[in-house]
Write a protein that holds these residues in place. Structure first.
Motif, short mmCIF file in Angstrom:
data_model
loop_
_atom_site.label_atom_id
_atom_site.label_comp_id
_atom_site.label_asym_id
_atom_site.label_seq_id
_atom_site.Cartn_x
_atom_site.Cartn_y
_atom_site.Cartn_z
N SER A 216 5.74 1.59 10.08
CA SER A 216 6.28 2.59 9.16
C SER A 216 5.87 2.19 7.75
CB SER A 216 7.80 2.64 9.29
OG SER A 216 8.33 3.63 8.43
N TYR A 217 5.38 3.15 6.99
CA TYR A 217 4.89 2.88 5.64
C TYR A 217 5.49 3.88 4.68
CZ TYR A 217 1.30 0.55 8.38
OH TYR A 217 0.65 -0.24 9.28
N ALA A 218 5.86 3.39 3.50
CA ALA A 218 6.26 4.27 2.41
C ALA A 218 4.99 4.59 1.62
CB ALA A 218 7.29 3.59 1.52
N THR A 219 4.75 5.86 1.38
CA THR A 219 3.59 6.26 0.59
C THR A 219 4.09 6.98 -0.65
OG1 THR A 219 3.34 8.29 1.88
CG2 THR A 219 2.01 6.41 2.55
N SER A 220 3.26 6.99 -1.67
CA SER A 220 3.62 7.69 -2.91
C SER A 220 2.51 8.64 -3.29
CB SER A 220 3.85 6.67 -4.04
OG SER A 220 2.62 6.08 -4.41
N ARG A 221 2.86 9.64 -4.07
CA ARG A 221 1.85 10.58 -4.56
C ARG A 221 0.79 9.83 -5.37
NH1 ARG A 221 3.43 16.12 -4.53
NH2 ARG A 221 5.59 16.35 -3.95
N ALA A 222 1.23 8.93 -6.23
CA ALA A 222 0.28 8.21 -7.09
C ALA A 222 -0.68 7.37 -6.24
CB ALA A 222 1.03 7.33 -8.08
N GLY A 223 -0.17 6.68 -5.23
CA GLY A 223 -1.01 5.86 -4.37
C GLY A 223 -2.02 6.69 -3.60
N LEU A 224 -1.59 7.85 -3.11
CA LEU A 224 -2.50 8.70 -2.34
C LEU A 224 -3.52 9.37 -3.26
CD1 LEU A 224 0.06 10.23 0.16
CD2 LEU A 224 -1.69 8.51 0.64
N ARG A 225 -3.13 9.74 -4.46
CA ARG A 225 -4.08 10.34 -5.40
C ARG A 225 -5.16 9.34 -5.81
NH1 ARG A 225 0.57 12.89 -8.38
NH2 ARG A 225 0.62 14.99 -7.57
N ALA A 226 -4.83 8.06 -5.79
CA ALA A 226 -5.79 7.03 -6.20
C ALA A 226 -6.87 6.79 -5.14
CB ALA A 226 -5.06 5.72 -6.49
N MET A 227 -6.67 7.31 -3.93
CA MET A 227 -7.66 7.10 -2.88
C MET A 227 -8.90 7.93 -3.15
SD MET A 227 -5.29 7.12 0.52
CE MET A 227 -6.22 6.05 1.59
N GLY B 182 7.73 10.29 -3.02
CA GLY B 182 7.31 9.50 -1.88
C GLY B 182 7.58 10.19 -0.55
N ASN B 183 6.94 9.64 0.48
CA ASN B 183 7.19 10.09 1.85
C ASN B 183 6.95 8.91 2.78
OD1 ASN B 183 4.42 9.88 2.06
ND2 ASN B 183 4.13 11.86 3.00
N ARG B 184 7.00 9.15 4.09
CA ARG B 184 6.80 8.08 5.07
C ARG B 184 5.66 8.47 6.01
NH1 ARG B 184 9.45 4.10 4.04
NH2 ARG B 184 8.93 3.02 5.93
N SER B 185 4.91 7.47 6.40
CA SER B 185 3.91 7.63 7.45
C SER B 185 4.26 6.63 8.53
CB SER B 185 2.50 7.35 6.90
OG SER B 185 2.16 8.31 5.94
N GLU B 186 4.13 7.04 9.78
CA GLU B 186 4.58 6.20 10.89
C GLU B 186 3.56 6.19 12.02
OE1 GLU B 186 9.33 7.20 10.38
OE2 GLU B 186 8.19 8.24 11.91
N LEU C 299 -2.34 16.38 0.42
CA LEU C 299 -2.15 15.04 -0.12
C LEU C 299 -1.55 14.09 0.91
CD1 LEU C 299 -2.45 13.26 -2.60
CD2 LEU C 299 -0.13 13.95 -3.27
N ASN C 300 -0.59 14.55 1.71
CA ASN C 300 0.04 13.62 2.64
C ASN C 300 -0.88 13.15 3.76
OD1 ASN C 300 0.28 16.25 3.67
ND2 ASN C 300 2.03 15.71 4.92
N THR C 301 -2.04 13.80 3.95
CA THR C 301 -2.98 13.32 4.97
C THR C 301 -4.07 12.44 4.38
OG1 THR C 301 -4.29 15.33 4.80
CG2 THR C 301 -2.62 15.26 6.53
N LYS C 302 -4.03 12.13 3.09
CA LYS C 302 -5.01 11.22 2.52
C LYS C 302 -4.95 9.85 3.18
CE LYS C 302 -7.28 11.90 -0.97
NZ LYS C 302 -8.67 12.32 -1.12
N CYS C 303 -3.82 9.51 3.80
CA CYS C 303 -3.67 8.21 4.45
C CYS C 303 -4.13 8.24 5.90
CB CYS C 303 -2.22 7.76 4.37
SG CYS C 303 -1.06 8.85 5.22
N LEU C 304 -4.67 9.35 6.38
CA LEU C 304 -4.96 9.52 7.81
C LEU C 304 -5.95 8.48 8.35
CD1 LEU C 304 -4.52 11.19 10.35
CD2 LEU C 304 -6.37 12.67 9.63
N VAL C 305 -7.09 8.28 7.70
CA VAL C 305 -8.09 7.35 8.23
C VAL C 305 -7.55 5.93 8.29
CG1 VAL C 305 -10.38 6.34 7.85
CG2 VAL C 305 -10.04 8.82 7.65
N PRO C 306 -7.01 5.37 7.20
CA PRO C 306 -6.48 4.02 7.31
C PRO C 306 -5.28 3.93 8.26
CG PRO C 306 -6.38 4.80 5.03
CD PRO C 306 -7.03 5.87 5.83
N LEU C 307 -4.50 5.00 8.35
CA LEU C 307 -3.36 5.00 9.27
C LEU C 307 -3.83 4.94 10.72
CD1 LEU C 307 -0.27 5.18 9.41
CD2 LEU C 307 -0.48 7.65 9.48
N ILE C 308 -4.88 5.68 11.06
CA ILE C 308 -5.44 5.64 12.41
C ILE C 308 -5.98 4.24 12.71
CG2 ILE C 308 -7.30 6.51 13.88
CD1 ILE C 308 -6.85 9.25 12.45
#
Length: 192
Positions: free
Chosen positions: A167-178, A152-156, A77-86
């Motif tokens: 630095s971004y705060a991410t949440s489980r709910a936000g990542l699950r919605a992707m 929540g967690n952080r992506s940097e 789940l914490n890598t669901k933000c990988l593409v937009p983060l890159i």
């Protein structure tokens, strides 16, 4: 029977994703100048920006890397933000994703045995002191793990010369919605 605070905690524990660990991925601008900086590093492995001498096709090596990243996208789940983060990281470095090469083994190149990206940020200062990267030439994206029962967690994004640049705060709910497809992911800012 699942009632009360203990029952709610047990349901939350069952909701944890597999593979929830801190991850970092390094990117280097694919230029002759960056290759020369890595050539100057006293290392016991080949320069990650140079084609391997083992006769492996660089295209197939990139396919293998991206298949691994696809697994992480789907399984953690914490890598669901990988593409937009890159994409955000490349924009912060003043380039497009095609201007950079993913080099997940960069800490190994500089430090030999290196297993835990919890300490990757601390190593970046030493890597920068040795290589002398210019701003925007080498960066890392870091996705922190979710704490036990945490929401929540952080992506940097870290530029090796400038330090942390995003630095971004991410949440489980936000990542699950992707969406499950990286190409259909909303922008990172909408996912947090």
């Amino acid at each position: 029977s699942g009632g009360g605070p203990a029952g709610r905690r047990m349901r939350a524990v069952g909701d944890l994703q597999a593979g929830n660990w801190c991850m970092m991925l390094f990117y280097i601008r694919d230029t002759d100048a960056a290759r020369a900086k890595l050539d100057a590093v006293k290392a016991f492995s080949p320069n990650p920006l140079r084609p391997p001498k083992l006769g492996l096709d660089p295209f197939l090596m990139d396919v293998a890397l991206h298949k691994s990243l696809a697994y992480l996208w789907l399984g953690n789940l914490n890598t669901k933000c990988l593409v937009p983060l890159i994409e955000e990281a490349c924009a912060a470095a003043g380039g497009a994703p095609s201007d950079f090469k993913a080099v997940p083994s960069l800490p190994l190149y500089f430090a030999g045995e290196f297993r835990d990206f919890l300490f990757g940020v601390e190593l970046m200062g030493e890597m920068q002191a040795v290589a002398g990267f210019d701003a925007g030439e080498c960066f890392a994206v870091k996705m922190s793990a979710f704490s036990m029962l945490g929401e929540g967690n952080r992506s940097e994004v870290h530029d090796l010369k400038k330090g942390r640049v995003r630095s971004y705060a991410t949440s489980r709910a936000g990542l699950r919605a992707m969406d499950a497809l990286p190409s259909s992911a909303p922008t990172f800012k909408k996912a947090v």
